[in-house]
Design a protein around this motif. Structure first.
Motif, PDB file in Angstrom:
ATOM      1  N   SER A 448       0.817  -1.218   0.000  1.00 10.80           N
ATOM      2  CA  SER A 448       0.000   0.000   0.000  1.00 10.80           C
ATOM      3  C   SER A 448       0.850   1.268   0.000  1.00 10.80           C
ATOM      4  CB  SER A 448      -0.938   0.007   1.217  1.00 10.80           C
ATOM      5  OG  SER A 448      -0.191  -0.023   2.417  1.00 10.80           O
ATOM      6  N   HIS A 449       2.171   1.102   0.089  1.00  9.29           N
ATOM      7  CA  HIS A 449       3.102   2.235   0.012  1.00  9.29           C
ATOM      8  C   HIS A 449       4.198   1.862  -0.986  1.00  9.29           C
ATOM      9  CE1 HIS A 449       1.174   2.584   3.961  1.00  9.29           C
ATOM     10  NE2 HIS A 449       1.456   3.868   3.947  1.00  9.29           N
ATOM     11  N   ASP A 450       3.791   1.597  -2.234  1.00 11.11           N
ATOM     12  CA  ASP A 450       4.720   1.014  -3.203  1.00 11.11           C
ATOM     13  C   ASP A 450       5.870   1.931  -3.591  1.00 11.11           C
ATOM     14  OD1 ASP A 450       3.136   2.783  -4.553  1.00 11.11           O
ATOM     15  OD2 ASP A 450       2.538   1.416  -6.152  1.00 11.11           O
ATOM     16  N   THR A 451       5.778   3.207  -3.268  1.00  8.49           N
ATOM     17  CA  THR A 451       6.886   4.119  -3.565  1.00  8.49           C
ATOM     18  C   THR A 451       7.844   4.245  -2.380  1.00  8.49           C
ATOM     19  OG1 THR A 451       5.596   6.035  -2.821  1.00  8.49           O
ATOM     20  CG2 THR A 451       5.482   5.459  -5.163  1.00  8.49           C
ATOM     21  N   PHE A 452       7.583   3.461  -1.330  1.00  5.83           N
ATOM     22  CA  PHE A 452       8.396   3.546  -0.115  1.00  5.83           C
ATOM     23  C   PHE A 452       8.705   2.119   0.349  1.00  5.83           C
ATOM     24  CE2 PHE A 452       9.284   4.395   4.380  1.00  5.83           C
ATOM     25  CZ  PHE A 452      10.030   5.559   4.300  1.00  5.83           C
ATOM     26  N   PRO A 453       9.606   1.411  -0.345  1.00  5.73           N
ATOM     27  CA  PRO A 453       9.876   0.003  -0.019  1.00  5.73           C
ATOM     28  C   PRO A 453      10.512  -0.168   1.357  1.00  5.73           C
ATOM     29  CG  PRO A 453      11.457   0.823  -1.628  1.00  5.73           C
ATOM     30  CD  PRO A 453      10.423   1.887  -1.471  1.00  5.73           C
ATOM     31  N   VAL A 454      10.137  -1.267   2.023  1.00  5.38           N
ATOM     32  CA  VAL A 454      10.662  -1.583   3.351  1.00  5.38           C
ATOM     33  C   VAL A 454      11.151  -3.027   3.362  1.00  5.38           C
ATOM     34  CG1 VAL A 454      10.131  -1.823   5.804  1.00  5.38           C
ATOM     35  CG2 VAL A 454       9.090   0.028   4.487  1.00  5.38           C
ATOM     36  N   LEU A 455      12.356  -3.230   3.867  1.00  7.45           N
ATOM     37  CA  LEU A 455      12.896  -4.575   4.053  1.00  7.45           C
ATOM     38  C   LEU A 455      13.061  -4.817   5.542  1.00  7.45           C
ATOM     39  CD1 LEU A 455      14.122  -7.115   2.609  1.00  7.45           C
ATOM     40  CD2 LEU A 455      16.350  -6.071   3.026  1.00  7.45           C
ATOM     41  N   LEU A 456      12.591  -5.963   5.996  1.00 12.43           N
ATOM     42  CA  LEU A 456      12.660  -6.318   7.410  1.00 12.43           C
ATOM     43  C   LEU A 456      13.826  -7.276   7.628  1.00 12.43           C
ATOM     44  CD1 LEU A 456      10.989  -5.729   9.967  1.00 12.43           C
ATOM     45  CD2 LEU A 456       9.652  -7.779   9.476  1.00 12.43           C
ATOM     46  N   CYS A 457      14.493  -7.166   8.762  1.00 11.64           N
ATOM     47  CA  CYS A 457      15.614  -8.058   9.039  1.00 11.64           C
ATOM     48  C   CYS A 457      15.821  -8.182  10.546  1.00 11.64           C
ATOM     49  CB  CYS A 457      16.892  -7.565   8.364  1.00 11.64           C
ATOM     50  SG  CYS A 457      17.203  -5.794   8.510  1.00 11.64           S
ATOM     51  N   GLY A 458      16.494  -9.253  10.947  1.00 12.59           N
ATOM     52  CA  GLY A 458      16.746  -9.492  12.362  1.00 12.59           C
ATOM     53  C   GLY A 458      17.677 -10.670  12.556  1.00 12.59           C
ATOM     54  N   ASN A 459      17.990 -10.977  13.816  1.00 13.64           N
ATOM     55  CA  ASN A 459      18.936 -12.055  14.102  1.00 13.64           C
ATOM     56  C   ASN A 459      18.429 -13.411  13.647  1.00 13.64           C
ATOM     57  OD1 ASN A 459      18.490 -10.042  16.405  1.00 13.64           O
ATOM     58  ND2 ASN A 459      20.659 -10.520  16.625  1.00 13.64           N
ATOM     59  N   LYS A 460      17.116 -13.621  13.750  1.00  9.45           N
ATOM     60  CA  LYS A 460      16.545 -14.933  13.445  1.00  9.45           C
ATOM     61  C   LYS A 460      15.050 -14.788  13.229  1.00  9.45           C
ATOM     62  CE  LYS A 460      16.396 -15.607  18.442  1.00  9.45           C
ATOM     63  NZ  LYS A 460      16.931 -16.375  19.577  1.00  9.45           N
ATOM     64  N   VAL A 461      14.450 -15.864  12.725  1.00  8.73           N
ATOM     65  CA  VAL A 461      12.994 -15.927  12.586  1.00  8.73           C
ATOM     66  C   VAL A 461      12.423 -16.507  13.875  1.00  8.73           C
ATOM     67  CG1 VAL A 461      11.079 -17.013  11.372  1.00  8.73           C
ATOM     68  CG2 VAL A 461      13.039 -16.149  10.081  1.00  8.73           C
ATOM     69  N   LEU A 462      11.463 -15.805  14.449  1.00 10.67           N
ATOM     70  CA  LEU A 462      10.853 -16.230  15.708  1.00 10.67           C
ATOM     71  C   LEU A 462       9.531 -16.951  15.462  1.00 10.67           C
ATOM     72  CD1 LEU A 462      11.379 -12.954  17.774  1.00 10.67           C
ATOM     73  CD2 LEU A 462      12.618 -15.104  18.097  1.00 10.67           C
ATOM     74  N   THR A 463       9.296 -18.008  16.217  1.00 10.95           N
ATOM     75  CA  THR A 463       7.986 -18.649  16.289  1.00 10.95           C
ATOM     76  C   THR A 463       7.476 -18.444  17.710  1.00 10.95           C
ATOM     77  OG1 THR A 463       8.870 -20.778  17.025  1.00 10.95           O
ATOM     78  CG2 THR A 463       8.739 -20.405  14.634  1.00 10.95           C
ATOM     79  N   PRO A 464       6.198 -18.689  17.978  1.00 18.69           N
ATOM     80  CA  PRO A 464       5.712 -18.537  19.361  1.00 18.69           C
ATOM     81  C   PRO A 464       6.528 -19.355  20.365  1.00 18.69           C
ATOM     82  CG  PRO A 464       3.855 -18.719  17.869  1.00 18.69           C
ATOM     83  CD  PRO A 464       5.084 -18.969  17.043  1.00 18.69           C
ATOM     84  N   GLU A 465       6.910 -20.563  19.960  1.00 19.96           N
ATOM     85  CA  GLU A 465       7.665 -21.426  20.876  1.00 19.96           C
ATOM     86  C   GLU A 465       9.088 -20.915  21.093  1.00 19.96           C
ATOM     87  OE1 GLU A 465       4.122 -23.346  19.801  1.00 19.96           O
ATOM     88  OE2 GLU A 465       5.665 -22.556  18.457  1.00 19.96           O
ATOM     89  N   SER A 466       9.745 -20.474  20.018  1.00 18.81           N
ATOM     90  CA  SER A 466      11.115 -19.975  20.184  1.00 18.81           C
ATOM     91  C   SER A 466      11.122 -18.658  20.948  1.00 18.81           C
ATOM     92  CB  SER A 466      11.799 -19.807  18.823  1.00 18.81           C
ATOM     93  OG  SER A 466      11.196 -18.782  18.055  1.00 18.81           O
ATOM     94  N   MET A 467      10.063 -17.860  20.792  1.00 18.32           N
ATOM     95  CA  MET A 467       9.955 -16.616  21.550  1.00 18.32           C
ATOM     96  C   MET A 467       9.776 -16.918  23.034  1.00 18.32           C
ATOM     97  SD  MET A 467      10.039 -13.331  21.345  1.00 18.32           S
ATOM     98  CE  MET A 467       9.495 -11.828  22.184  1.00 18.32           C
ATOM     99  N   LEU A 468       8.981 -17.924  23.335  1.00 16.04           N
ATOM    100  CA  LEU A 468       8.776 -18.311  24.736  1.00 16.04           C
ATOM    101  C   LEU A 468      10.084 -18.805  25.341  1.00 16.04           C
ATOM    102  CD1 LEU A 468       6.582 -18.660  26.960  1.00 16.04           C
ATOM    103  CD2 LEU A 468       6.401 -21.051  26.222  1.00 16.04           C
ATOM    104  N   SER A 469      10.825 -19.599  24.579  1.00 16.42           N
ATOM    105  CA  SER A 469      12.105 -20.111  25.057  1.00 16.42           C
ATOM    106  C   SER A 469      13.085 -18.971  25.307  1.00 16.42           C
ATOM    107  CB  SER A 469      12.689 -21.086  24.029  1.00 16.42           C
ATOM    108  OG  SER A 469      13.955 -21.544  24.425  1.00 16.42           O
ATOM    109  N   ALA A 470      13.120 -17.995  24.383  1.00 19.95           N
ATOM    110  CA  ALA A 470      14.008 -16.841  24.547  1.00 19.95           C
ATOM    111  C   ALA A 470      13.607 -16.014  25.765  1.00 19.95           C
ATOM    112  CB  ALA A 470      13.966 -15.977  23.289  1.00 19.95           C
ATOM    113  N   PHE A 471      12.314 -15.931  26.016  1.00 15.75           N
ATOM    114  CA  PHE A 471      11.807 -15.164  27.154  1.00 15.75           C
ATOM    115  C   PHE A 471      12.317 -15.747  28.473  1.00 15.75           C
ATOM    116  CE2 PHE A 471       8.438 -14.798  30.423  1.00 15.75           C
ATOM    117  CZ  PHE A 471       8.462 -13.420  30.604  1.00 15.75           C
ATOM    118  N   PHE A 472      12.324 -17.066  28.576  1.00 17.04           N
ATOM    119  CA  PHE A 472      12.744 -17.703  29.827  1.00 17.04           C
ATOM    120  C   PHE A 472      14.261 -17.821  29.958  1.00 17.04           C
ATOM    121  CE2 PHE A 472       8.340 -19.464  29.841  1.00 17.04           C
ATOM    122  CZ  PHE A 472       7.969 -18.918  31.057  1.00 17.04           C
ATOM    123  N   HIS A 473      14.976 -17.590  28.861  1.00 18.11           N
ATOM    124  CA  HIS A 473      16.435 -17.732  28.924  1.00 18.11           C
ATOM    125  C   HIS A 473      17.144 -16.434  28.584  1.00 18.11           C
ATOM    126  CE1 HIS A 473      15.002 -21.920  28.356  1.00 18.11           C
ATOM    127  NE2 HIS A 473      15.978 -22.190  29.193  1.00 18.11           N
TER     128      HIS A 473
END
Length: 473
Positions: A448-473
């Motif tokens: 919806s903002h085709d003249t303003f491209p955005v690329l997302l990036c991060g250390n890793k791809v999170l799932t609900p389970e991996s996020m929960l594990s990261a939260f406790f550790h």
């Protein structure tokens, strides 16, 4: 991010001097994950992919050149040095995906007693394309980001989220490596604490669900030498399972009808003694259509498996939707640990079990206000009328409007280089990982903002389970 262009870039590395020799692509356990989009059936021409640690690498392979695309981890370097001291290939073309020290160069030079190293270069590939809209890195954050920026030849304005020491340190490290005047790119570095809530939500996009349920394999990534992600992410992987399945079946039916029609014309041409040129053209068309049918069939396998795994995990649509219904009322059935953490993040006074832990892991001064508005419900199979909006969308809206001069920034940011106002495209790094719910939301926002491209990036791809594990550790 153009994955086909990236494939062509890697393809250029396979140009060797002696065209008569075979080519072995040699990777290590780090770069093998980065190079998933390279396939010998594709435009990238090589004969065999192997790893630096395989024993058969010491056999006589003087009939082939070795193209090494490797990291600088110690076990890789040790194996490389051993290979050079007892070379098995005709020539060695060595490409490191990260910067190398003078000491490493000296080690390689000393080991190359038979002068088999033809070239030694650094290429900017210390990052892994997950989809055309997202990349991650196994390397330290700043190293992965700098590598991507070099690949794109970008000189960004660098802005980080205040009160986050992690974001600040990354910004300073990157700034020290990009001295040139900024272009129209904005690098926005966020701390996962700006929105710790969204990664706990289940995915509804097909690709996100396939990753969450762990059902993707090489067959799903590749079909007929085509990177399916590159061709279909925008069409299928961002859809929910039901929509994707209906879409794919429709496309499959259309192509099957087309294939049968071409087959009929070919038969008619043969019976009537028609032109060989026409017959060859029809044959070529049919092969293209049949390949497309194979790709669609492969994707249908993914969507069908997604539904099976989704049913196993959540049992029914109502239970799945209960994660989102939390915004409005008590979840259906018994709450699990993920739901309790989600309640604590929303600062629900009724949940005290994890409140202190949440505040310790995700300090309130990092969170984006207004992310957990109870009016924001997730639209899942028509169960609710309004849609949950991930925090990253709120950030994008706010930055976009700030650039236009219609809003002030919601989150406190610190600029270390350049000016936000000159931005025409963004790279958003989330320190701590990225949810594919966010990837899907950013993709939709970018459409919806085709003249303003955005690329997302991060250390890793999170799932609900991996996020929960990261939260406790």
């Amino acid at each position: 991010m153009d994955i086909e262009k990236l494939s062509e870039f890697v393809c250029s590395l396979f140009e060797t001097k002696d065209k008569t020799l075979m080519k072995f692509l040699v990777v290590d356990d780090v770069t093998s994950k980065i190079m998933w989009f390279v396939n010998k059936k594709s435009k990238v021409t090589y004969n065999v992919m192997t790893t630096t640690l395989q024993k058969e690498g010491y056999n006589d392979r003087s009939y082939a050149d070795a193209i090494y695309i490797i990291s600088t981890q110690s076990k890789t370097l040790e194996t490389l040095i051993s290979h050079l001291q007892h070379p098995s290939y005709h020539s060695y073309y060595i490409y490191f995906v990260e910067e190398v020290s003078d000491h490493i160069i000296e080690m390689i030079g000393t080991a190359d007693i038979f002068e088999v190293v033809d070239s030694l270069k650094v290429i900017p590939l210390a990052w892994k394309p997950e989809t055309p809209n997202l990349f991650t890195t196994q390397f330290p954050s700043s190293k992965g980001i700098i590598s991507y920026l070099k690949y794109q030849n970008a000189r960004p304005t660098i802005v980080y989220q205040k009160f986050s020491e992690k974001a600040k340190n990354i910004a300073i490290q990157i700034c020290g490596n990009t001295q040139e005047e900024s272009d129209e790119t904005l690098l926005l570095i966020l701390d996962r604490g700006f929105d710790p809530y969204t990664p706990f939500l289940p995915n509804i996009g097909v690709y996100g669900q396939a990753v969450e349920y762990g059902i993707l394999n090489d067959t799903h990534v590749w079909c007929n030498g085509v990177v399916i992600f590159a061709n279909y992410t925008k069409e299928v992987y961002e859809m929910d399972q039901s929509t994707a399945n209906d879409f794919l079946r429709k496309v499959a039916d259309e192509h099957t009808t087309l294939s049968n029609e071409i087959k009929r014309k070919m038969t008619e041409n043969v019976v009537k003694g028609g032109s060989t040129i026409v017959l060859n053209e029809l044959s070529y068309q049919k092969k293209k259509v049949d390949k497309k049918i194979e790709e669609i069939t492969c994707l249908l396998e993914v969507t069908n498996n997604v539904m099976k795994k989704m049913t196993e995990k959540y049992h029914n649509a109502e239970e799945f939707a209960s994660y989102f219904k939390m915004h409005f009322t008590t979840p259906l059935g018994k709450k699990n640990e993920i739901m309790e953490v989600m309640e604590a993040i929303r600062d629900d006074t009724q949940n005290l079990k994890y409140s202190k832990m949440v505040d310790a892991v995700f300090p309130k001064n990092l969170r984006c206000n207004g992310l957990f508005d109870k009016k924001r419900l997730y639209n899942f199979y028509g169960l609710y009328n309004s849609a949950y909006v991930p925090g990253i969308v709120k950030i994008l809206d706010n930055v976009f409007n700030y650039i236009k001069g219609t809003e002030e920034l919601v989150l406190p940011f610190q600029t270390v280089k350049g000016s936000i106002k000159q931005t025409k495209k963004m790279v958003v790094w989330i320190e701590g990982g990225v949810s594919l719910v966010e990837e899907k939301a950013v993709y939709s926002w970018s459409k919806s903002h085709d003249t303003f491209p955005v690329l997302l990036c991060g250390n890793k791809v999170l799932t609900p389970e991996s996020m929960l594990s990261a939260f406790f550790h």
